[in-house]
Scaffold this motif. Structure first.
Motif, PDB file in Angstrom:
ATOM      1  N   SER A  34     -23.491 -50.595  42.016  1.00 56.77           N
ATOM      2  CA  SER A  34     -22.487 -49.867  42.794  1.00 56.77           C
ATOM      3  C   SER A  34     -21.550 -50.837  43.504  1.00 56.77           C
ATOM      4  O   SER A  34     -21.942 -51.952  43.857  1.00 56.77           O
ATOM      5  CB  SER A  34     -23.179 -48.984  43.838  1.00 56.77           C
ATOM      6  OG  SER A  34     -23.696 -49.790  44.877  1.00 56.77           O
ATOM      7  N   GLU A  36     -20.542 -50.706  46.391  1.00 62.45           N
ATOM      8  CA  GLU A  36     -21.014 -50.962  47.743  1.00 62.45           C
ATOM      9  C   GLU A  36     -21.962 -52.161  47.764  1.00 62.45           C
ATOM     10  O   GLU A  36     -21.829 -53.066  48.587  1.00 62.45           O
ATOM     11  CB  GLU A  36     -21.763 -49.720  48.215  1.00 62.45           C
ATOM     12  CG  GLU A  36     -21.838 -49.605  49.688  1.00 62.45           C
ATOM     13  CD  GLU A  36     -22.443 -48.252  50.054  1.00 62.45           C
ATOM     14  OE1 GLU A  36     -23.326 -47.783  49.287  1.00 62.45           O
ATOM     15  OE2 GLU A  36     -22.045 -47.689  51.078  1.00 62.45           O
ATOM     16  N   ARG A  37     -22.921 -52.161  46.829  1.00 62.46           N
ATOM     17  CA  ARG A  37     -23.879 -53.281  46.757  1.00 62.46           C
ATOM     18  C   ARG A  37     -23.151 -54.580  46.445  1.00 62.46           C
ATOM     19  O   ARG A  37     -23.488 -55.633  46.965  1.00 62.46           O
ATOM     20  CB  ARG A  37     -24.923 -53.008  45.664  1.00 62.46           C
ATOM     21  CG  ARG A  37     -26.099 -52.198  46.159  1.00 62.46           C
ATOM     22  CD  ARG A  37     -27.219 -52.209  45.130  1.00 62.46           C
ATOM     23  NE  ARG A  37     -27.871 -53.507  44.998  1.00 62.46           N
ATOM     24  CZ  ARG A  37     -28.488 -53.918  43.886  1.00 62.46           C
ATOM     25  NH1 ARG A  37     -28.532 -53.157  42.812  1.00 62.46           N
ATOM     26  NH2 ARG A  37     -29.069 -55.093  43.847  1.00 62.46           N
ATOM     27  N   ARG A  39     -20.143 -55.345  47.202  1.00 67.34           N
ATOM     28  CA  ARG A  39     -19.445 -55.781  48.417  1.00 67.34           C
ATOM     29  C   ARG A  39     -20.409 -56.461  49.384  1.00 67.34           C
ATOM     30  O   ARG A  39     -20.135 -57.514  49.936  1.00 67.34           O
ATOM     31  CB  ARG A  39     -18.773 -54.580  49.096  1.00 67.34           C
ATOM     32  CG  ARG A  39     -17.300 -54.831  49.366  1.00 67.34           C
ATOM     33  CD  ARG A  39     -16.596 -53.714  50.128  1.00 67.34           C
ATOM     34  NE  ARG A  39     -17.296 -52.451  50.189  1.00 67.34           N
ATOM     35  CZ  ARG A  39     -17.066 -51.392  49.406  1.00 67.34           C
ATOM     36  NH1 ARG A  39     -16.179 -51.408  48.526  1.00 67.34           N
ATOM     37  NH2 ARG A  39     -17.741 -50.280  49.519  1.00 67.34           N
ATOM     38  N   GLU A  40     -21.589 -55.865  49.541  1.00 68.23           N
ATOM     39  CA  GLU A  40     -22.605 -56.462  50.418  1.00 68.23           C
ATOM     40  C   GLU A  40     -23.034 -57.848  49.947  1.00 68.23           C
ATOM     41  O   GLU A  40     -23.264 -58.747  50.730  1.00 68.23           O
ATOM     42  CB  GLU A  40     -23.862 -55.584  50.432  1.00 68.23           C
ATOM     43  CG  GLU A  40     -23.885 -54.566  51.535  1.00 68.23           C
ATOM     44  CD  GLU A  40     -25.004 -53.566  51.297  1.00 68.23           C
ATOM     45  OE1 GLU A  40     -26.076 -53.975  50.796  1.00 68.23           O
ATOM     46  OE2 GLU A  40     -24.786 -52.377  51.586  1.00 68.23           O
TER      47      GLU A  40
END
Ligand code: XMP
Length: 512
Positions: A34, A36-37, A39-40
């Motif tokens: 994802s 989001e992951r 980006r993290e």
């Protein structure tokens, strides 16, 4: 750090390996990760791997569209290049002649990743493996190198830091491939290249702790490089939550069992169960001469004894294995491929799979030489870390015909003289594997004034990079004569020594 998004290529792990060699930390995630992951994780750049699919088919995998909005540098390799081109507005078509294997490309331009490596006008060797090809570049890109089969062999958009190669830079058959990847990570992404095996050790320890929690782990130790490194690493992570089981089948080389116990119990303080099961193994092998039969008996007994010992310990939540990356690949192809069974390999690591414990496999991403480097980092003695491979069934497959304790004892003596001489001559590390075989023939000899009628043995030494193919090691005659002389003089019961000069193929490394 770099993120590799995996589209399922057989050689994705090689990308990771090339980056590690350049001191760049990376992780491989499935392409479905994802945004989001990602980006993290905060990578400095993204590599899109190759893969078996075709972007010309509707449902084929795509990189998360957001990675193109992230402003991060991206390198697409093979399938990765095609999906990159498609997702950025170019065109890819199938139906062109496929290119597999070695190819030559003409360098027609320059870009950041070819800097200092490929000059304009040069012709360079690369390794291709593709059926589709780009037919229309996405906006902003230009061609840097092309071949007959792949007009867009290397494309670049220096402004956005996007690059794509039709060929595989990660394989050794692309001679400058590693350096191209290094240019991408260092010049384009700005990675410093100071990551080390020491860092891997710390990261892996954290990962093991997170996975295992307060659970109990058991590990089958064989004394070989892989299980030894896995055991020491896991022990460093979770201490006495780990117990190792060493099933001693009585078919190890001279002094080996003592060394395993000494090293792991005394030096590393690892809880170790040493089960001497030699009576059981030798008993069941009695009268058996067929090589496959021997292998099956040993494999079966190994599981039985291992399970018995782990039941005595009251079970465990996790099973630790020293699985390496090549084992992962091999077992994948072994389940799907049309290959025949040459030998049923017995491997400590592969055994109790049906025990349905969760697996802890901290070496899964590494190659043999990296495991050795990690072992040295962990302080494991060189005599274990640098050791030649030794087959799971041990000396049983180096004694053609029936295996008995007496024969194993005889072979151990021959083998240790041979290895002692190899070490003394400084040849051990130049050889992939060296060992002696006890032959089931008796021959006539003369010693002093008397006639002898004793057994013959064969010596074997090969060079290899992966055990799949092998060449005979070319000892000089003086060396062989010295070893033969010592064996015949020091080992009663042996009166003839031969040197096996068969390569693999057509021979195999072991005799059975
Ligand atoms: P061959 O004899 O097949 O051996 O050319 C190739 C490599 O594999 C090792 N070998 C084994 N390793 N369990 C193992 O863990 C086995 O049953 C086994 N049989 C062979 C062999 O020593 C060589 O390095």
């Amino acid at each position: 750090r770099i993120l590799i998004l995996d589209f399922g290529s057989q050689v994705t792990q090689l990308i990771a390996r090339r980056l590690r060699e350049a001191g760049v930390y990376c992780e491989i995630w499935p392409y479905t990760a994802s945004s989001e992951r990602i980006r993290e994780f905060a990578p400095k750049g993204i590599i899109l791997s190759g893969g078996p699919a075709s972007v010309t088919e509707g449902e084929s995998p795509r990189a998360p569209q957001e990675v193109f909005a992230s402003g991060l540098p991206i390198l697409g390799i093979c399938y990765g290049q095609q999906t990159l081109a498609t997702q950025l507005g170019g065109r890819v078509e199938g139906g062109h002649p496929a290119e597999f294997g070695r190819a030559f490309i003409d360098v027609t331009g320059e870009c950041a990743i070819t800097q200092g490596l490929w000059a304009k006008g040069a012709r360079e060797q690369v390794w291709m493996s593709h059926g589709d090809r780009i037919t229309e570049l996405p906006p902003g890109f230009r061609v840097v190198a092309s071949s007959e089969g792949a007009p867009f062999a290397l494309i670049a958009d220096d402004k956005r830091h996007y690059y794509g190669t039709m060929f595989h830079p990660e394989v050794v058959h692309t001679p400058h491939g590693g350096a191209l990847l290094q240019n991408f990570t260092k010049l384009v992404c700005g990675c410093s290249g100071d990551w080390t095996m020491g860092a891997f050790r710390q990261e892996e320890i954290a990962r093991i702790r997170a996975k295992v929690g307060k659970g109990r782990v058991i590990c089958g130790l064989s004394g070989g490089v892989d299980s030894s490194v896995a055991a020491v690493l896991i022990h460093e992570a979770i201490g006495d939550q780990l117990t190792c089981i060493y099933v001693d089948h009585g078919l190890m080389r001279a002094g080996e069992s003592e060394q395993v116990v000494r090293t792991f119990r005394d030096r590393f303080n690892i809880q170790l169960v040493h089960r001497d099961a030699s009576e059981l193994f030798l008993g069941q092998l009695s009268g058996v001469t067929d090589p496959e039969q021997k292998r099956k008996i040993i494999g079966r007994l190994f599981i039985e004894v291992f399970e018995e010992e782990q039941a005595k310990l009251g079970g465990a939540d996790f099973l630790a294995q020293g699985t390496l990356y090549p084992d992962v690949i091999e077992s994948v192809s072994a389940t799907g491929g049309p290959s025949v069974t040459i030998k049923s390999h017995h491997n400590v690591g592969g055994l109790p799979a049906h025990m349905r414990m969760q697996l802890v496999e901290p070496l899964r991403e590494l190659f043999k030489d990296e495991v050795r480097a990690l072992g040295r980092e962990l302080g494991i003695p060189e005599e274990i870390v640098g050791r030649h491979p030794f087959p799971g069934p041990g000396l049983a497959i180096r004694i053609p015909g029936e295996v008995t304790r007496e024969k194993a004892d005889l072979l151990r003596k021959v083998d240790s003289i041979y290895l002692e001489e190899i070490r003394a001559a400084g040849l051990y590390d130049a050889i992939w594997q060296a060992f002696a075989v006890l032959l089931p023939v008796r021959t006539v000899g003369v010693m002093g004034d008397g006639r002898t009628y004793d057994q013959a043995c064969a010596l074997r030494a090969v060079t290899s990079t992966d055990g799949m193919t092998a060449d005979v090691y070319p000892f000089d005659m003086g060396f062989l004569a010295r070893v033969a002389n010592r064996i015949v003089n020091e080992v009663r019961g042996i009166n003839r020594v031969t040197y096996d000069i068969t390569s693999k193929p057509p021979g195999t490394i072991e005799w059975e």
